[in-house]
Design an enzyme around this catalytic site. Structure first.
Site, PDB file in Angstrom:
ATOM      1  N   SER A 230       0.861  -1.172   0.000  1.00 57.41           N
ATOM      2  CA  SER A 230       0.000   0.000   0.000  1.00 57.41           C
ATOM      3  C   SER A 230       0.904   1.230   0.000  1.00 57.41           C
ATOM      4  CB  SER A 230      -0.882  -0.015   1.255  1.00 57.41           C
ATOM      5  OG  SER A 230      -1.600   1.186   1.364  1.00 57.41           O
TER       6      SER A 230
ATOM      7  N   LYS B 247      -1.157  -1.169  -4.421  1.00 50.25           N
ATOM      8  CA  LYS B 247      -2.290  -0.308  -4.060  1.00 50.25           C
ATOM      9  C   LYS B 247      -1.741   1.090  -3.871  1.00 50.25           C
ATOM     10  CE  LYS B 247      -4.762   0.297   0.375  1.00 50.25           C
ATOM     11  NZ  LYS B 247      -5.464  -0.457   1.443  1.00 50.25           N
TER      12      LYS B 247
ATOM     13  N   LYS C 285      -2.618   5.072  -2.736  1.00 49.88           N
ATOM     14  CA  LYS C 285      -3.553   5.987  -2.069  1.00 49.88           C
ATOM     15  C   LYS C 285      -3.803   7.181  -2.977  1.00 49.88           C
ATOM     16  CE  LYS C 285      -3.846   4.019   2.044  1.00 49.88           C
ATOM     17  NZ  LYS C 285      -5.117   3.559   2.583  1.00 49.88           N
TER      18      LYS C 285
ATOM     19  N   ASP D 170      -6.980   3.399  -3.503  1.00 43.47           N
ATOM     20  CA  ASP D 170      -7.727   3.532  -2.239  1.00 43.47           C
ATOM     21  C   ASP D 170      -8.007   5.014  -1.981  1.00 43.47           C
ATOM     22  OD1 ASP D 170      -8.829   3.377   0.268  1.00 43.47           O
ATOM     23  OD2 ASP D 170      -7.154   2.317   1.213  1.00 43.47           O
TER      24      ASP D 170
ATOM     25  N   GLU E 139     -10.925   0.876  -3.799  1.00 43.88           N
ATOM     26  CA  GLU E 139     -11.213   0.745  -2.375  1.00 43.88           C
ATOM     27  C   GLU E 139     -11.806   2.031  -1.809  1.00 43.88           C
ATOM     28  OE1 GLU E 139      -7.893  -0.842  -0.178  1.00 43.88           O
ATOM     29  OE2 GLU E 139      -8.774  -0.370   1.777  1.00 43.88           O
TER      30      GLU E 139
ATOM     31  N   LYS F 257     -10.527  -5.843   7.995  1.00 45.45           N
ATOM     32  CA  LYS F 257      -9.475  -5.537   8.964  1.00 45.45           C
ATOM     33  C   LYS F 257     -10.028  -5.933  10.321  1.00 45.45           C
ATOM     34  CE  LYS F 257      -7.813  -1.488   6.440  1.00 45.45           C
ATOM     35  NZ  LYS F 257      -7.647  -0.030   6.456  1.00 45.45           N
TER      36      LYS F 257
ATOM     37  N   GLY G  40      -4.719  -3.742   6.471  1.00 53.15           N
ATOM     38  CA  GLY G  40      -3.867  -3.508   7.623  1.00 53.15           C
ATOM     39  C   GLY G  40      -4.065  -2.120   8.199  1.00 53.15           C
TER      40      GLY G  40
HETATM   41  O1  OSB Z   1      -7.230   2.411   4.241  1.00 53.06           O
HETATM   42  O2  OSB Z   1      -6.192   0.579   4.079  1.00 53.06           O
HETATM   43  C1  OSB Z   1      -6.278   1.705   4.571  1.00 53.06           C
HETATM   44  C2  OSB Z   1      -3.178   2.358   6.739  1.00 53.06           C
HETATM   45  C3  OSB Z   1      -3.701   3.221   7.671  1.00 53.06           C
HETATM   46  C4  OSB Z   1      -5.020   3.589   7.589  1.00 53.06           C
HETATM   47  C5  OSB Z   1      -5.827   3.114   6.554  1.00 53.06           C
HETATM   48  C6  OSB Z   1      -5.312   2.244   5.608  1.00 53.06           C
HETATM   49  C7  OSB Z   1      -3.964   1.891   5.692  1.00 53.06           C
HETATM   50  C8  OSB Z   1      -3.332   1.010   4.719  1.00 53.06           C
HETATM   51  C9  OSB Z   1      -2.631  -0.154   5.331  1.00 53.06           C
HETATM   52  O3  OSB Z   1      -3.379   1.174   3.517  1.00 53.06           O
HETATM   53  C10 OSB Z   1      -1.272  -0.503   5.012  1.00 53.06           C
HETATM   54  C11 OSB Z   1      -0.660  -1.508   5.973  1.00 53.06           C
HETATM   55  O4  OSB Z   1      -1.129  -1.731   7.122  1.00 53.06           O
HETATM   56  O5  OSB Z   1       0.340  -2.087   5.572  1.00 53.06           O
HETATM   57 MG    MG Z   2      -8.451   1.372   2.896  1.00 51.22          MG
END
Ligand code: OSB
Ligand code: MG
Length: 371
Positions: free
Chosen positions: A136, A162, A164, A189, A215, A264, A292
Site C-alpha cells: 500500500s 495499491k 492511495k 484507495d 477501495e 481488517k 492492515g
Molecule cells: O485504508 O487501508 C487503509 C493504513 C492506515 C489507515 C488506513 C489504511 C492503511 C493502509 C494499510 O493502507 C497498510 C498496511 O497496514 O500495511
Molecule cells: Mg483502505
C-alpha cells in the site's frame, strides 16, 4: 481459563517514514497492546491498532485505553471462559469501540491457542501455507517518487500495488502508473475522500485504467451511494471503512454496494466478526482480503493467520515492519519472500516470539487490572 490480570499498554512507535492518505499524514504510530494472564499462568497478547487521532475511524489509542480500562477489561476480569465466543459475550454489551475490543479478543485468542496447543491458523480454519502480499503506497510528493517505489516493490516480489489517492492526486497519477506498468495488478484507495455529487466524472475516468478494485472511494458511513456508484463502474468496488460488522456487510452485499470486502480485524471488532464476514461473503461469492492498520507484528500475526482462510482470495496489505519502523515487537518478524508471499506459522500460539523489552521501551501509558 480464568482471567487473573489484564495489562493495557499504550505504545508510541516512531515511524521511519510517514504514511500519507487522503485523511492526513501519519508521522507516528500509537498503538495499544493488551496482555492477559490466566489462572494457569498463560500469557496472551493482542493489539488495538488505533491511531493518535480519529482520522480513519472514530477511535484513538486514548479512547481504546479508556474503554478497555473502564468497561471491557472489568467485564471479563476474574471470570472463567472456555472459548473465545464465550469470552466475547462477556463484553458484547459495549456498543462500538471495535479496535478496543480487538486487542482484548486477540489477547484471549493467543492465550487460548497456547492452552489448546494449537496455532492461530488451525483455530481460525486457515488452509493456505502462505499468503500473497501487496504493498500500500501512500501519497508522495511527486508522481516520479511513486513510480520508483512501485518499480522497487515489484522487483521485490509484491504481487499487487495499491496506491492511495485523493481528489487532485488521482487521474494523472494513475495514467502515468499505467503507461509505465500497463499490466500490473493495480488498485486505488480513496479512503472516503470522494462524493458522487462532486466526483462522478473523476471516478468514471479512473474506471478506464483496468483496476483490480477501487477501495472505499465514498464516505465511510455510506453504502447507498456506493451501490449507486457500483452501477456506474466496471471496476469492482471494495469497501473498507464502511464495513464495521457482519450486519454492515450483509446490507452492502444486498444493496450491491461492493463486489469485494477488505476485512481488517481491528475495524470490525476482532477475529470472530472477521470470520463471520468471511463466511457471509463466501456464501455470496464476494471475495475478501486482509487489510492492515500499520499494526506491529503482534497485530499482524493475527492478520496473517486469518488471511490463510479459503475466501481470502486477494493479496493482503501486510508490509513488513522495516517499511515503517526501526524494529518490531516480535522477533524474528515475518518475512515477505521473493515470490511476494508470507509463510503462515503452524507453531502453537502466536507463531512468533514477543519482545517484552521492546514493548516496555515504547510504552507511554499503562493500566493494570487484577482480579
Ligand atoms: O485504508 O487501508 C487503509 C493504513 C492506515 C489507515 C488506513 C489504511 C492503511 C493502509 C494499510 O493502507 C497498510 C498496511 O497496514 O500495511
Ligand atoms: Mg483502505
Amino acid at each position: 481459563m480464568r482471567i487473573d490480570s489484564i495489562e493495557i499498554l499504550k505504545l508510541a512507535l516512531p515511524m521511519i517514514h510517514s504514511f500519507e492518505t487522503s485523511f492526513g499524514r501519519l508521522e507516528q504510530k500509537d498503538t495499544v497492546i493488551v496482555k492477559v494472564t490466566t489462572d494457569d499462568g498463560i500469557v496472551g497478547y493482542g493489539e488495538s491498532p488505533a491511531f493518535h487521532a480519529p482520522l480513519y475511524n472514530p477511535e484513538t489509542a486514548d479512547t481504546c485505553m479508556l474503554m478497555l480500562e473502564k468497561f471491557l477489561a472489568p467485564a471479563v476480569i476474574g471470570k472463567n471462559f472456555d472459548t473465545p465466543e464465550e469470552f466475547q459475550s462477556g463484553y458484547c454489551f459495549v456498543v462500538g469501540n471495535n479496535m478496543a475490543k480487538t486487542g482484548l479478543e486477540c489477547a484471549f485468542w493467543h492465550a487460548y491457542a497456547q492452552q489448546q496447543q494449537k496455532s492461530l491458523k488451525e483455530l481460525f480454519g486457515g488452509i493456505r501455507e502462505s499468503i500473497p502480499v501487496g504493498e500500500s503506497i501512500g501519497i508522495k510528493t511527486s508522481i516520479d517518487e511513486t513510480l520508483d517505489e512501485i518499480a522497487q516493490r515489484l522487483s521485490e516480489g509484491y504481487v499487487r500495488i495499491k496506491v492511495k489517492i485523493k481528489p487532485g492526486w488521482d487521474i494523472e497519477l494513475t495514467e502515468k502508473i499505467r503507461s509505465r506498468f500497463p499490466d500490473i495488478p493495480l488498485m486505488l484507495d480513496g479512503n472516503s475522500a470522494y462524493t458522487l455529487e462532486k466526483h462522478l466524472d473523476t471516478l468514471k475516468t479512473l474506471d478506464r485504467f483496468d483496476l483490480m478494485m477501487f477501495e472505499q472511494p465514498l464516505a465511510e458511513d455510506d453504502i447507498i451511494d456506493h451501490a449507486t456508484l457500483q452501477k456506474e463502474l466496471a471496476t469492482p468496488i471494495c469497501l473498507d471503512e464502511s464495513i464495521k460488522s457482519v450486519e454492515d456487510a450483509r446490507k452492502a452485499i444486498q444493496l450491491g454496494a461492493c463486489k469485494i470486502i477488505n476485512i481488517k480485524p481491528g475495524r470490525v471488532g476482532g477475529m470472530i466478526e472477521s470470520m463471520n464476514i468471511h463466511d457471509l461473503a463466501q456464501r455470496n461469492a464476494i471475495g475478501v482480503w486482509c487489510g492492515g492498520l500499520l499494526e506491529s507484528g503482534i497485530g499482524r500475526a493475527f492478520n496473517i493467520a486469518i488471511a490463510s482462510k479459503e475466501n481470502y482470495t486477494y493479496p493482503a496489505d501486510m508490509s513488513p515492519y522495516q517499511f515503517f519502523y526501526k524494529e518490531d515487537l516480535i522477533e524474528p518478524s515475518f518475512m515477505v519472500k521473493s515470490d511476494g508471499h508470507i509463510d503462515v506459522p503452524t507453531e502453537q500460539g502466536l507463531g512468533y516470539q514477543i519482545k517484552e523489552d521492546r514493548i516496555k521501551k515504547y510504552t507511554v501509558a499503562r493500566t493494570h487490572l487484577r482480579a
